[in-house]
Motif scaffolding. Sequence first.
Motif, PDB file in Angstrom:
ATOM      1  N   ALA A 146       0.827  -1.202   0.000  1.00 26.65           N
ATOM      2  CA  ALA A 146       0.000   0.000   0.000  1.00 26.65           C
ATOM      3  C   ALA A 146       0.864   1.256   0.000  1.00 26.65           C
ATOM      4  N   LEU A 147       0.220   2.379  -0.339  1.00 33.47           N
ATOM      5  CA  LEU A 147       0.940   3.648  -0.386  1.00 33.47           C
ATOM      6  C   LEU A 147       1.322   4.127   1.005  1.00 33.47           C
ATOM      7  N   SER A 148       0.475   3.856   1.998  1.00 31.38           N
ATOM      8  CA  SER A 148       0.760   4.317   3.354  1.00 31.38           C
ATOM      9  C   SER A 148       1.032   3.132   4.262  1.00 31.38           C
ATOM     10  N   ALA A 149       1.783   3.396   5.315  1.00 33.85           N
ATOM     11  CA  ALA A 149       2.144   2.331   6.241  1.00 33.85           C
ATOM     12  C   ALA A 149       0.900   1.759   6.902  1.00 33.85           C
ATOM     13  N   GLY A 150       0.808   0.429   6.933  1.00 38.61           N
ATOM     14  CA  GLY A 150      -0.275  -0.240   7.623  1.00 38.61           C
ATOM     15  C   GLY A 150      -1.559  -0.382   6.848  1.00 38.61           C
ATOM     16  N   ALA A 151      -1.665   0.215   5.648  1.00 45.74           N
ATOM     17  CA  ALA A 151      -2.894   0.109   4.871  1.00 45.74           C
ATOM     18  C   ALA A 151      -2.958  -1.245   4.165  1.00 45.74           C
ATOM     19  N   ILE A 152      -4.174  -1.668   3.850  1.00 44.95           N
ATOM     20  CA  ILE A 152      -4.399  -2.947   3.166  1.00 44.95           C
ATOM     21  C   ILE A 152      -4.722  -2.645   1.708  1.00 44.95           C
ATOM     22  N   LYS A 153      -3.848  -3.045   0.815  1.00 47.99           N
ATOM     23  CA  LYS A 153      -4.087  -2.868  -0.617  1.00 47.99           C
ATOM     24  C   LYS A 153      -4.488  -4.216  -1.212  1.00 47.99           C
ATOM     25  N   LEU A 154      -5.670  -4.265  -1.779  1.00 43.41           N
ATOM     26  CA  LEU A 154      -6.192  -5.510  -2.330  1.00 43.41           C
ATOM     27  C   LEU A 154      -6.508  -5.340  -3.814  1.00 43.41           C
ATOM     28  N   ARG A 155      -6.195  -6.368  -4.587  1.00 42.48           N
ATOM     29  CA  ARG A 155      -6.626  -6.434  -5.977  1.00 42.48           C
ATOM     30  C   ARG A 155      -7.860  -7.329  -6.068  1.00 42.48           C
ATOM     31  N   ALA A 156      -8.516  -7.295  -7.221  1.00 42.87           N
ATOM     32  CA  ALA A 156      -9.765  -8.053  -7.372  1.00 42.87           C
ATOM     33  C   ALA A 156      -9.549  -9.541  -7.115  1.00 42.87           C
ATOM     34  N   ARG A 157      -8.467 -10.090  -7.641  1.00 42.82           N
ATOM     35  CA  ARG A 157      -8.254 -11.526  -7.462  1.00 42.82           C
ATOM     36  C   ARG A 157      -7.947 -11.879  -6.011  1.00 42.82           C
ATOM     37  N   GLU A 158      -7.381 -10.920  -5.273  1.00 40.74           N
ATOM     38  CA  GLU A 158      -7.117 -11.173  -3.858  1.00 40.74           C
ATOM     39  C   GLU A 158      -8.409 -11.108  -3.045  1.00 40.74           C
ATOM     40  N   VAL A 159      -9.311 -10.193  -3.417  1.00 42.04           N
ATOM     41  CA  VAL A 159     -10.624 -10.176  -2.764  1.00 42.04           C
ATOM     42  C   VAL A 159     -11.367 -11.472  -3.065  1.00 42.04           C
ATOM     43  N   ALA A 160     -11.274 -11.940  -4.317  1.00 38.66           N
ATOM     44  CA  ALA A 160     -11.951 -13.188  -4.696  1.00 38.66           C
ATOM     45  C   ALA A 160     -11.439 -14.378  -3.898  1.00 38.66           C
ATOM     46  N   ALA A 161     -10.171 -14.321  -3.479  1.00 38.69           N
ATOM     47  CA  ALA A 161      -9.573 -15.435  -2.743  1.00 38.69           C
ATOM     48  C   ALA A 161      -9.751 -15.330  -1.234  1.00 38.69           C
ATOM     49  N   LEU A 162     -10.384 -14.274  -0.734  1.00 45.13           N
ATOM     50  CA  LEU A 162     -10.590 -14.158   0.709  1.00 45.13           C
ATOM     51  C   LEU A 162     -11.483 -15.307   1.190  1.00 45.13           C
ATOM     52  N   PRO A 163     -11.201 -15.822   2.384  1.00 45.11           N
ATOM     53  CA  PRO A 163     -11.907 -17.031   2.850  1.00 45.11           C
ATOM     54  C   PRO A 163     -13.294 -16.734   3.410  1.00 45.11           C
ATOM     55  N   LEU A 164     -14.142 -17.732   3.324  1.00 44.13           N
ATOM     56  CA  LEU A 164     -15.465 -17.703   3.943  1.00 44.13           C
ATOM     57  C   LEU A 164     -15.430 -18.569   5.201  1.00 44.13           C
ATOM     58  N   PRO A 165     -16.229 -18.233   6.226  1.00 46.03           N
ATOM     59  CA  PRO A 165     -16.101 -18.931   7.523  1.00 46.03           C
ATOM     60  C   PRO A 165     -16.741 -20.311   7.528  1.00 46.03           C
ATOM     61  N   ALA A 166     -16.249 -21.136   8.428  1.00 46.90           N
ATOM     62  CA  ALA A 166     -16.775 -22.502   8.564  1.00 46.90           C
ATOM     63  C   ALA A 166     -17.993 -22.556   9.481  1.00 46.90           C
TER      64      ALA A 166
END
Length: 710
Positions: A631-651
């Motif tokens: 990310a541009l700033s320290a500590g920020a979360i930079k996500l691309r579309a494919r990374e959002v698509a890969a985020l997990p769903l809970p059990a």
Amino acid sequence: MPPTRAPRPAPEALRAAAALDAAAAAWRAAAGPAPAPALRRALHRAAALLFAAREGLLPALPTDRLPAAVALGAADPDAWAAAVAGLCPHDPPALHPPTTTQVEAPEADPVGALCAAAPAGLWAARAPLAAWAAEGGPASDLGLAYDSLLGDDPDEVRKGAGAWYTPDAVVALALDLALTPALAADGPLPAVLDPACGAGHFLVAAARRLRAAAGPDPAARRVATLRVFGVELDPGAAELCRLRLWLDAADPALPLAAFDAQVQLGDALLGLPHPAPAPLPADPAAWCAAHLRPGAPPLCPLHWPLVFPRPLASGGFDVVVGNPPFLAARSARTARPPATFPLLDAGLPGLRTATTDAAALFLARALDLCRPGGRVALVQPLSLLATAGAGPTRQKFAAEARLAGLWWSEAPVFPGATVRVCLPVFEKGAVEGAPAPRWEGAPPTDAVATGAEALPPGGQSWGPLCAGGGAALGGAILQISGQVRDLAEVTADFRDQFYGLIPFVREAGAGHDGPRLLTSGLIEPLASAWGARPCRFGGVRYEAPVVDLAALRAADPRLGAWAEARLRPKLIVATQAKIIEACVDLAGTALNTVPTIAALPHDPADLWRLLAALLAPPVARAAASAAYGAALSAGAIKLRAREVAALPLPADHGAWAEGAALARAGAAAAAAERPALLGALGAVMTRAYGGGDDDLAWWMARWAPPGAAG
């Protein structure tokens, strides 16, 4: 004590540059056309001495007489002899002016002749240099004198070149982690390379350590001095590097010309690589030309097997250190011309992408030049850890080396630069071994050890090495039941859509109506701030922006069709935030724009479940770990579309349903009630993923608005 360097070129510096131009003109007029490279070499050496004198490092060499000596040497032999004698009053030499033949030989250029003819004057200058350098501080770097050659704004020139002088503490740490182990090993003194050596900050420091290891014997110290090697694209900086190495060695048996072979001029990323193609091309220039597209600019390729045959014939350099240029691939100021891409790819196959920073390519080149068992330590932008452009380089290192150490800093450490940096250290050929120690903090002398870790496999993000732990993506710790892509199509639009919308954005009301425009800054957890606070789009401030869809369709049917396709129920995700921020567009009446991301559910009934999953603290913590440094700033979360698509769903589907209900309630609640509902959602979704109190505490610390409930 020598004077402090002025922040901008002093008048005498500009006069010296003009004198050099006059010297070149006089030279050509008297001796005829000289080979351009040799002439440039002579003038750069003159410039190096001039600015060294201006800094007080060469008090015995009058700056106002050296250019005159160069010019007179070509035009008038008698005046040349008198000028040289004037430079060396204690040891007047008998010298003849340079000839065209001498000009063709770099070791015989007129300034080199002046150096050889003035042992008393120049030798006396070594003592103040050594004393000054021993004191440390920014003035100890002779390379700072080169700022005067950069024009009215040296920082702007440095940004374009991606070049910044490295703080002494960073140099020392790199040598501690890479050179010290090599010095402790049995065998000959290690060969040290800096592939982007600049004015020699790393090489001078390495040479000092090598001489200390060699002991007091002058012959052994001489050998140690010549165990450092450098490459530099800027002729002036290369000459300063040679001058610094020569002055610092303080060895009467080492002429300045001895460092010509040690510091080579050229582009370290272009030219014949090591290992060289088989069979070795008979004509390297023709080989390069065959890999260039029409319209390529003049280049200065470096053919590694030819310029450093001895170290490379024995397997490579023992240590490769340095601070290569940081050159963003998509910046017009720093990007390489596309016509050179085939040549770049021929030497570094499979490593360049459309977004690869040149620093990552230097790191890969360094590994190729290092011998098995040797160490590589190059300063890198923190983005190396997680960006897609550096993925091929990370994959190469995971296959060919092990991480031997890692230092990073959230705070900038380079004067005048805001980029955040890291220093990864690798041992080539040892893909398995003890976990690497890690340090965090700036300057490195104040860094705090944060434990040990091994290099992630493949081209995976190295962000978790610096992010302080947290759940790993892929279910290693989280209790998951799938990925976001199972429930939705995740898309990110392009800058074409961004720029295409600009002429059709209006303020809501006053006769204007249409889809709401949501920018990244308007997205909050659970809801958007559209109409509640202003935003900027296309350089214009809006209170409540809408898109004139009818005018857009009429002017650009293709873009109009794209906009209509986006007007459906969706989840809108912001990037560059400290937690994942997302909201639901339930009615499908909003258009989101770059750099936001849209998740279009296969079943609109899943919208609230998707929102709850993306706002879950364990998911945000895992994403922050994987994206650390991108990310541009320290500590920020930079996500691309494919990374959002890969985020997990809970059990835990029961807790997930409870979280979805809280997400729906929070989106409908008044702004004052929303923090408490979001806090409750965080606690429930932490349980849904099998997370712990530390995940929830991490998330609350990053968000934690007044009134939030934990």
